[in-house]
Write a protein that holds these residues in place. Structure first.
Motif, mmCIF file in Angstrom:
data_model
loop_
_atom_site.group_PDB
_atom_site.id
_atom_site.type_symbol
_atom_site.label_atom_id
_atom_site.label_comp_id
_atom_site.label_asym_id
_atom_site.label_seq_id
_atom_site.Cartn_x
_atom_site.Cartn_y
_atom_site.Cartn_z
ATOM 1 N N GLY A 98 0.816 -1.193 0.000
ATOM 2 C CA GLY A 98 0.000 0.000 0.000
ATOM 3 C C GLY A 98 0.857 1.253 0.000
ATOM 4 N N HIS A 151 -5.151 8.449 -4.091
ATOM 5 C CA HIS A 151 -5.493 7.586 -2.959
ATOM 6 C C HIS A 151 -6.714 6.759 -3.330
ATOM 7 N N SER A 159 -9.561 3.348 -1.834
ATOM 8 C CA SER A 159 -10.363 2.865 -0.710
ATOM 9 C C SER A 159 -9.513 2.254 0.394
ATOM 10 N N GLU A 160 -8.409 1.615 0.053
ATOM 11 C CA GLU A 160 -7.556 1.004 1.076
ATOM 12 C C GLU A 160 -7.037 2.056 2.058
ATOM 13 N N GLU A 161 -6.550 3.179 1.530
ATOM 14 C CA GLU A 161 -6.054 4.250 2.402
ATOM 15 C C GLU A 161 -7.191 4.874 3.201
ATOM 16 N N LEU A 191 -10.047 3.489 4.102
ATOM 17 C CA LEU A 191 -10.498 2.562 5.150
ATOM 18 C C LEU A 191 -9.529 2.537 6.321
ATOM 19 N N ALA A 192 -8.226 2.635 6.046
ATOM 20 C CA ALA A 192 -7.231 2.686 7.124
ATOM 21 C C ALA A 192 -7.409 3.953 7.960
#
Length: 99
Positions: free
Chosen positions: A1, A28, A30-32, A34-35
């Motif tokens: 990531g 950026h 969805s992974e960032e 969501l984190a």
């Protein structure tokens, strides 16, 4: 990531502050988001502009961010150029004429 730099945060209150440019006009996903949502209770997002079809990538990222925050029950506080219902200005549909 990817690494997402958090410009202003308060660990004790679990809050963070970003500008729209920092979160939605950069690559950026969805992974960032969501984190971020998992790490913070409240996110402050400053300077949300009125968006148009020319801003489609930023608009998509903004929607993805809001979805991620909603899914994690993270509060979002924004400063914006327009009320929520006027943040996206859609182009006139073909056949529609301005009066």
């Amino acid at each position: 990531g990817r690494v997402l730099r958090i410009p202003v945060s308060c660990a004790r209150a679990r809050t963070a502050r970003f500008t729209f440019h920092q979160l939605c006009e950069q690559p950026h996903g969805s992974e960032e988001y969501l984190a971020l949502a998992a790490a913070f209770h409240t996110l402050f997002l400053l300077d949300v502009p009125q968006l148009s079809p020319d801003d489609r990538n930023a608009a998509r990222r903004f929607i993805t961010l809001v979805d991620a925050l909603y899914d994690c029950r993270t509060k979002l506080v924004c400063t914006a150029a327009a009320p929520p219902e006027q943040l996206y200005v859609a182009p006139p549909r073909s056949g529609d004429e301005a009066i």
